[in-house]
Design a protein around this motif. Structure first.
Motif, PDB file in Angstrom:
ATOM      1  N   ALA A 162       0.831  -1.207   0.000  1.00  0.00           N
ATOM      2  CA  ALA A 162       0.000   0.000   0.000  1.00  0.00           C
ATOM      3  C   ALA A 162       0.867   1.260   0.000  1.00  0.00           C
ATOM      4  O   ALA A 162       0.566   2.240  -0.706  1.00  0.00           O
ATOM      5  N   VAL A 163       1.940   1.222   0.786  1.00  0.00           N
ATOM      6  CA  VAL A 163       2.850   2.377   0.831  1.00  0.00           C
ATOM      7  C   VAL A 163       3.479   2.610  -0.537  1.00  0.00           C
ATOM      8  O   VAL A 163       3.552   3.753  -1.022  1.00  0.00           O
ATOM      9  N   ILE A 164       3.930   1.515  -1.170  1.00  0.00           N
ATOM     10  CA  ILE A 164       4.528   1.646  -2.506  1.00  0.00           C
ATOM     11  C   ILE A 164       3.504   2.208  -3.489  1.00  0.00           C
ATOM     12  O   ILE A 164       3.805   3.088  -4.310  1.00  0.00           O
ATOM     13  N   GLY A 165       2.256   1.731  -3.376  1.00  0.00           N
ATOM     14  CA  GLY A 165       1.199   2.218  -4.265  1.00  0.00           C
ATOM     15  C   GLY A 165       0.879   3.673  -4.031  1.00  0.00           C
ATOM     16  O   GLY A 165       0.620   4.429  -4.979  1.00  0.00           O
ATOM     17  N   LEU A 166       0.887   4.100  -2.773  1.00  0.00           N
ATOM     18  CA  LEU A 166       0.601   5.512  -2.465  1.00  0.00           C
ATOM     19  C   LEU A 166       1.717   6.420  -2.957  1.00  0.00           C
ATOM     20  O   LEU A 166       1.462   7.551  -3.397  1.00  0.00           O
ATOM     21  N   LEU A 181      -7.876   6.235  -8.710  1.00  0.00           N
ATOM     22  CA  LEU A 181      -7.605   4.876  -9.171  1.00  0.00           C
ATOM     23  C   LEU A 181      -6.311   4.326  -8.581  1.00  0.00           C
ATOM     24  O   LEU A 181      -6.231   3.152  -8.189  1.00  0.00           O
ATOM     25  N   ALA A 182      -5.306   5.166  -8.516  1.00  0.00           N
ATOM     26  CA  ALA A 182      -4.006   4.742  -7.989  1.00  0.00           C
ATOM     27  C   ALA A 182      -4.096   4.408  -6.505  1.00  0.00           C
ATOM     28  O   ALA A 182      -3.488   3.439  -6.030  1.00  0.00           O
ATOM     29  N   ILE A 183      -4.868   5.193  -5.750  1.00  0.00           N
ATOM     30  CA  ILE A 183      -5.036   4.915  -4.315  1.00  0.00           C
ATOM     31  C   ILE A 183      -5.794   3.600  -4.112  1.00  0.00           C
ATOM     32  O   ILE A 183      -5.448   2.784  -3.247  1.00  0.00           O
ATOM     33  N   GLY A 184      -6.827   3.393  -4.942  1.00  0.00           N
ATOM     34  CA  GLY A 184      -7.580   2.149  -4.858  1.00  0.00           C
ATOM     35  C   GLY A 184      -6.697   0.941  -5.139  1.00  0.00           C
ATOM     36  O   GLY A 184      -6.760  -0.076  -4.437  1.00  0.00           O
ATOM     37  N   ALA A 185      -5.863   1.046  -6.152  1.00  0.00           N
ATOM     38  CA  ALA A 185      -4.949  -0.042  -6.495  1.00  0.00           C
ATOM     39  C   ALA A 185      -3.937  -0.281  -5.389  1.00  0.00           C
ATOM     40  O   ALA A 185      -3.543  -1.424  -5.121  1.00  0.00           O
ATOM     41  N   ALA A 186      -3.534   0.804  -4.724  1.00  0.00           N
ATOM     42  CA  ALA A 186      -2.562   0.671  -3.641  1.00  0.00           C
ATOM     43  C   ALA A 186      -3.104  -0.195  -2.505  1.00  0.00           C
ATOM     44  O   ALA A 186      -2.385  -1.020  -1.922  1.00  0.00           O
ATOM     45  N   PHE A 187      -4.397  -0.044  -2.190  1.00  0.00           N
ATOM     46  CA  PHE A 187      -4.971  -0.794  -1.067  1.00  0.00           C
ATOM     47  C   PHE A 187      -5.324  -2.233  -1.418  1.00  0.00           C
ATOM     48  O   PHE A 187      -5.654  -3.023  -0.525  1.00  0.00           O
ATOM     49  N   ILE A 188      -5.249  -2.601  -2.697  1.00  0.00           N
ATOM     50  CA  ILE A 188      -5.452  -3.998  -3.090  1.00  0.00           C
ATOM     51  C   ILE A 188      -4.354  -4.868  -2.470  1.00  0.00           C
ATOM     52  O   ILE A 188      -4.594  -6.005  -2.059  1.00  0.00           O
ATOM     53  N   ALA A 189      -3.151  -4.338  -2.383  1.00  0.00           N
ATOM     54  CA  ALA A 189      -2.047  -5.089  -1.770  1.00  0.00           C
ATOM     55  C   ALA A 189      -2.350  -5.379  -0.303  1.00  0.00           C
ATOM     56  O   ALA A 189      -2.071  -6.472   0.194  1.00  0.00           O
ATOM     57  N   THR A 190      -2.947  -4.402   0.395  1.00  0.00           N
ATOM     58  CA  THR A 190      -3.319  -4.618   1.794  1.00  0.00           C
ATOM     59  C   THR A 190      -4.380  -5.704   1.900  1.00  0.00           C
ATOM     60  O   THR A 190      -4.317  -6.581   2.776  1.00  0.00           O
ATOM     61  N   LEU A 191      -5.369  -5.647   1.008  1.00  0.00           N
ATOM     62  CA  LEU A 191      -6.425  -6.661   1.003  1.00  0.00           C
ATOM     63  C   LEU A 191      -5.828  -8.054   0.779  1.00  0.00           C
ATOM     64  O   LEU A 191      -6.157  -9.005   1.503  1.00  0.00           O
ATOM     65  N   LEU A 192      -4.957  -8.169  -0.206  1.00  0.00           N
ATOM     66  CA  LEU A 192      -4.355  -9.459  -0.511  1.00  0.00           C
ATOM     67  C   LEU A 192      -3.490  -9.957   0.645  1.00  0.00           C
ATOM     68  O   LEU A 192      -3.476 -11.148   0.962  1.00  0.00           O
TER      69      LEU A 192
END
Length: 266
Positions: A162-166, A181-192
Protein backbone atom coordinates in the motif's frame (compact mmCIF):
# COMPACT_ATOMS: atom_id res chain seq x y z
CA UNK A 1 -10.04 -35.20 0.34
CA UNK A 2 -10.14 -33.03 3.49
CA UNK A 3 -13.51 -31.46 2.79
CA UNK A 4 -13.30 -28.86 5.58
CA UNK A 5 -10.24 -27.26 3.97
CA UNK A 6 -11.99 -27.01 0.60
CA UNK A 7 -15.15 -25.58 2.18
CA UNK A 8 -13.17 -23.01 4.16
CA UNK A 9 -11.13 -21.89 1.16
CA UNK A 10 -14.21 -21.52 -1.04
CA UNK A 11 -16.11 -19.65 1.68
CA UNK A 12 -13.20 -17.28 2.19
CA UNK A 13 -12.94 -16.40 -1.49
CA UNK A 14 -16.72 -16.12 -1.97
CA UNK A 15 -17.05 -13.90 1.12
CA UNK A 16 -14.51 -11.40 -0.22
CA UNK A 17 -15.92 -11.43 -3.76
CA UNK A 18 -19.55 -11.07 -2.62
CA UNK A 19 -18.54 -8.41 -0.11
CA UNK A 20 -16.84 -6.39 -2.82
CA UNK A 21 -19.88 -6.68 -5.07
CA UNK A 22 -22.24 -5.59 -2.27
CA UNK A 23 -19.98 -2.64 -1.53
CA UNK A 24 -19.98 -1.65 -5.19
CA UNK A 25 -16.31 -2.36 -5.78
CA UNK A 26 -15.55 -3.69 -9.28
CA UNK A 27 -13.91 -7.12 -9.26
CA UNK A 28 -11.54 -5.92 -11.95
CA UNK A 29 -9.88 -3.82 -9.24
CA UNK A 30 -8.31 -7.05 -7.97
CA UNK A 31 -6.30 -7.28 -11.18
CA UNK A 32 -3.25 -5.44 -9.91
CA UNK A 33 -0.15 -7.49 -10.87
CA UNK A 34 2.15 -5.38 -8.71
CA UNK A 35 0.18 -6.32 -5.57
CA UNK A 36 0.56 -10.04 -6.27
CA UNK A 37 4.27 -9.63 -6.96
CA UNK A 38 4.81 -7.79 -3.67
CA UNK A 39 2.75 -10.24 -1.56
CA UNK A 40 3.79 -13.53 -3.13
CA UNK A 41 7.35 -12.49 -3.90
CA UNK A 42 7.76 -10.92 -0.48
CA UNK A 43 6.38 -14.02 1.26
CA UNK A 44 8.74 -16.27 -0.68
CA UNK A 45 11.66 -14.01 0.26
CA UNK A 46 10.81 -14.01 3.99
CA UNK A 47 10.44 -17.80 4.07
CA UNK A 48 13.70 -18.38 2.20
CA UNK A 49 15.48 -16.09 4.65
CA UNK A 50 13.76 -17.47 7.74
CA UNK A 51 13.87 -21.23 7.11
CA UNK A 52 16.45 -23.72 5.82
CA UNK A 53 15.82 -25.25 2.41
CA UNK A 54 15.48 -28.71 3.96
CA UNK A 55 12.28 -27.54 5.70
CA UNK A 56 10.93 -25.48 2.80
CA UNK A 57 11.13 -28.53 0.53
CA UNK A 58 8.40 -30.10 2.68
CA UNK A 59 5.81 -27.40 1.83
CA UNK A 60 4.12 -29.51 -0.92
CA UNK A 61 3.90 -32.43 1.51
CA UNK A 62 2.45 -30.15 4.22
CA UNK A 63 -0.17 -28.80 1.80
CA UNK A 64 -1.07 -32.36 0.85
CA UNK A 65 -1.72 -33.11 4.53
CA UNK A 66 -4.12 -30.16 4.69
CA UNK A 67 -6.02 -31.00 1.50
CA UNK A 68 -5.92 -34.82 1.60
CA UNK A 69 -7.51 -36.63 4.54
CA UNK A 70 -5.00 -38.52 6.68
CA UNK A 71 -5.25 -42.31 6.73
CA UNK A 72 -5.00 -42.99 10.45
CA UNK A 73 -6.17 -45.97 12.46
CA UNK A 74 -9.55 -45.60 14.14
CA UNK A 75 -9.12 -45.51 17.93
CA UNK A 76 -11.97 -47.92 18.59
CA UNK A 77 -10.61 -50.40 16.06
CA UNK A 78 -7.16 -50.02 17.61
CA UNK A 79 -8.49 -50.93 21.06
CA UNK A 80 -10.23 -53.99 19.63
CA UNK A 81 -6.98 -54.99 17.90
CA UNK A 82 -4.93 -54.60 21.08
CA UNK A 83 -7.49 -56.64 23.03
CA UNK A 84 -7.15 -59.42 20.44
CA UNK A 85 -3.35 -59.29 20.69
CA UNK A 86 -3.50 -59.29 24.49
CA UNK A 87 -5.69 -62.38 24.42
CA UNK A 88 -3.26 -64.19 22.08
CA UNK A 89 -0.29 -63.17 24.23
CA UNK A 90 -1.84 -64.47 27.44
CA UNK A 91 -2.67 -67.81 25.80
CA UNK A 92 0.41 -68.42 23.64
CA UNK A 93 3.06 -65.85 24.61
CA UNK A 94 4.55 -62.82 22.83
CA UNK A 95 6.19 -64.87 20.08
CA UNK A 96 2.73 -65.84 18.85
CA UNK A 97 2.32 -62.25 17.64
CA UNK A 98 5.22 -62.58 15.20
CA UNK A 99 2.83 -63.68 12.45
CA UNK A 100 0.80 -60.49 12.98
CA UNK A 101 3.69 -58.05 12.49
CA UNK A 102 3.64 -57.95 8.68
CA UNK A 103 -0.12 -57.33 8.72
CA UNK A 104 0.40 -53.98 10.50
CA UNK A 105 0.33 -51.02 8.09
CA UNK A 106 1.49 -48.35 10.55
CA UNK A 107 5.32 -48.21 10.63
CA UNK A 108 5.45 -46.91 14.22
CA UNK A 109 3.20 -49.69 15.54
CA UNK A 110 4.99 -52.33 13.48
CA UNK A 111 8.38 -51.25 14.80
CA UNK A 112 7.13 -51.21 18.39
CA UNK A 113 5.63 -54.68 18.02
CA UNK A 114 8.93 -56.04 16.75
CA UNK A 115 10.73 -54.52 19.71
CA UNK A 116 8.52 -56.19 22.31
CA UNK A 117 8.57 -59.53 20.45
CA UNK A 118 12.39 -59.40 20.42
CA UNK A 119 12.29 -59.27 24.22
CA UNK A 120 13.63 -55.77 24.77
CA UNK A 121 13.37 -54.27 28.24
CA UNK A 122 10.13 -52.31 28.79
CA UNK A 123 11.97 -49.13 29.78
CA UNK A 124 14.08 -49.38 26.63
CA UNK A 125 10.98 -49.81 24.46
CA UNK A 126 9.30 -46.82 26.12
CA UNK A 127 12.41 -44.63 25.70
CA UNK A 128 12.89 -45.49 22.02
CA UNK A 129 9.25 -45.00 21.09
CA UNK A 130 8.99 -41.76 23.07
CA UNK A 131 12.06 -40.42 21.27
CA UNK A 132 10.35 -41.28 17.98
CA UNK A 133 7.16 -39.50 19.10
CA UNK A 134 9.08 -36.41 20.25
CA UNK A 135 11.04 -36.25 16.98
CA UNK A 136 7.82 -36.51 14.99
CA UNK A 137 6.22 -33.77 17.05
CA UNK A 138 9.23 -31.49 16.49
CA UNK A 139 9.02 -32.03 12.72
CA UNK A 140 5.31 -31.23 12.78
CA UNK A 141 5.93 -28.03 14.76
CA UNK A 142 8.56 -26.92 12.23
CA UNK A 143 6.09 -27.45 9.37
CA UNK A 144 3.29 -25.53 11.08
CA UNK A 145 5.72 -22.72 11.93
CA UNK A 146 6.36 -22.07 8.21
CA UNK A 147 2.70 -21.20 7.62
CA UNK A 148 2.37 -19.42 10.96
CA UNK A 149 5.26 -17.13 10.06
CA UNK A 150 3.88 -16.61 6.55
CA UNK A 151 0.57 -15.57 8.11
CA UNK A 152 2.37 -13.05 10.27
CA UNK A 153 4.41 -11.58 7.40
CA UNK A 154 1.63 -11.35 4.79
CA UNK A 155 -0.40 -8.46 6.34
CA UNK A 156 2.79 -6.45 6.86
CA UNK A 157 3.73 -7.00 3.25
CA UNK A 158 0.25 -5.77 2.35
CA UNK A 159 0.97 -2.53 4.18
CA UNK A 160 4.30 -2.31 2.36
CA UNK A 161 2.45 -2.75 -0.95
CA UNK A 162 0.00 0.00 0.00
CA UNK A 163 2.85 2.38 0.83
CA UNK A 164 4.53 1.65 -2.51
CA UNK A 165 1.20 2.22 -4.27
CA UNK A 166 0.60 5.51 -2.47
CA UNK A 167 4.06 6.71 -3.43
CA UNK A 168 3.19 5.94 -7.04
CA UNK A 169 -0.18 7.68 -6.60
CA UNK A 170 1.56 10.94 -5.68
CA UNK A 171 2.70 11.21 -9.28
CA UNK A 172 -0.96 11.71 -10.28
CA UNK A 173 -1.72 14.67 -8.01
CA UNK A 174 -2.70 16.81 -10.99
CA UNK A 175 -5.40 14.35 -12.12
CA UNK A 176 -7.90 13.51 -9.36
CA UNK A 177 -9.47 10.65 -11.33
CA UNK A 178 -6.11 8.99 -11.88
CA UNK A 179 -5.20 9.67 -8.24
CA UNK A 180 -8.33 7.92 -7.01
CA UNK A 181 -7.60 4.88 -9.17
CA UNK A 182 -4.01 4.74 -7.99
CA UNK A 183 -5.04 4.91 -4.31
CA UNK A 184 -7.58 2.15 -4.86
CA UNK A 185 -4.95 -0.04 -6.50
CA UNK A 186 -2.56 0.67 -3.64
CA UNK A 187 -4.97 -0.79 -1.07
CA UNK A 188 -5.45 -4.00 -3.09
CA UNK A 189 -2.05 -5.09 -1.77
CA UNK A 190 -3.32 -4.62 1.79
CA UNK A 191 -6.43 -6.66 1.00
CA UNK A 192 -4.35 -9.46 -0.51
CA UNK A 193 -1.91 -9.41 2.38
CA UNK A 194 -4.63 -9.67 5.03
CA UNK A 195 -6.51 -12.35 3.08
CA UNK A 196 -3.38 -14.43 2.52
CA UNK A 197 -2.32 -14.14 6.15
CA UNK A 198 -5.59 -14.55 8.05
CA UNK A 199 -7.70 -16.64 5.67
CA UNK A 200 -5.03 -18.96 4.24
CA UNK A 201 -1.72 -19.15 6.11
CA UNK A 202 -2.79 -18.94 9.75
CA UNK A 203 -5.67 -21.43 9.30
CA UNK A 204 -3.33 -23.86 7.51
CA UNK A 205 -0.88 -23.59 10.42
CA UNK A 206 -3.71 -24.27 12.88
CA UNK A 207 -4.89 -27.31 10.92
CA UNK A 208 -1.36 -28.72 10.79
CA UNK A 209 -1.13 -28.36 14.57
CA UNK A 210 -4.47 -30.12 15.03
CA UNK A 211 -3.49 -32.96 12.68
CA UNK A 212 -0.21 -33.30 14.54
CA UNK A 213 -2.01 -33.51 17.88
CA UNK A 214 -4.29 -36.26 16.56
CA UNK A 215 -1.36 -38.30 15.21
CA UNK A 216 0.73 -37.87 18.36
CA UNK A 217 -2.21 -38.93 20.52
CA UNK A 218 -2.62 -42.06 18.40
CA UNK A 219 1.05 -42.91 18.81
CA UNK A 220 0.87 -42.43 22.57
CA UNK A 221 -2.12 -44.76 22.53
CA UNK A 222 -0.11 -47.33 20.56
CA UNK A 223 2.77 -47.00 23.02
CA UNK A 224 0.53 -47.68 26.01
CA UNK A 225 -1.05 -50.63 24.20
CA UNK A 226 2.30 -52.17 23.33
CA UNK A 227 3.64 -51.81 26.88
CA UNK A 228 0.42 -53.28 28.26
CA UNK A 229 0.74 -56.31 26.00
CA UNK A 230 4.37 -56.70 27.01
CA UNK A 231 3.28 -56.64 30.66
CA UNK A 232 0.76 -59.39 30.01
CA UNK A 233 -2.34 -57.51 31.16
CA UNK A 234 -5.84 -58.85 30.51
CA UNK A 235 -8.06 -57.74 27.65
CA UNK A 236 -10.35 -56.00 30.15
CA UNK A 237 -7.44 -54.07 31.64
CA UNK A 238 -6.08 -53.02 28.25
CA UNK A 239 -9.57 -51.90 27.22
CA UNK A 240 -9.88 -49.76 30.35
CA UNK A 241 -6.40 -48.31 29.90
CA UNK A 242 -6.79 -47.34 26.24
CA UNK A 243 -10.37 -46.14 26.59
CA UNK A 244 -9.12 -43.02 28.37
CA UNK A 245 -8.03 -41.81 24.91
CA UNK A 246 -11.65 -41.91 23.69
CA UNK A 247 -14.41 -39.35 24.10
CA UNK A 248 -17.48 -40.45 26.13
CA UNK A 249 -19.48 -40.98 22.91
CA UNK A 250 -16.67 -43.09 21.41
CA UNK A 251 -16.53 -45.19 24.57
CA UNK A 252 -20.27 -45.79 24.34
CA UNK A 253 -19.96 -46.91 20.72
CA UNK A 254 -17.09 -49.24 21.60
CA UNK A 255 -19.13 -50.78 24.40
CA UNK A 256 -22.08 -51.27 22.05
CA UNK A 257 -19.79 -52.97 19.52
CA UNK A 258 -18.35 -55.28 22.19
CA UNK A 259 -21.79 -56.13 23.57
CA UNK A 260 -23.05 -56.82 20.08
CA UNK A 261 -20.11 -59.05 19.14
CA UNK A 262 -20.38 -61.03 22.37
CA UNK A 263 -16.60 -61.23 22.52
CA UNK A 264 -15.24 -63.25 25.44
CA UNK A 265 -12.68 -61.47 27.55
CA UNK A 266 -10.15 -63.24 29.75
Amino acid sequence: MEISTIIGLILGIVSVVVGMVLKGSPLTSLLVPAAYVIILGGLAATLFIGFPMSELKKIPQLLKMVFVKQKLMDKKEMITLFMEWASITRREGLLALESKVEEIDDAFLRGGMRMIIDGNDQDFVRDVLMEDINATEDRHKAGALIFSQAGMYAPSLGVLGAVIGLIAALSHMEDMAELALAIGAAFIATLLGIFTGYVICHPIANKLKRLSKIEIELRLMMLEGLLSIQSGVSTIAINQKLSVFLTPSERAKLKEREDGSGEQKD
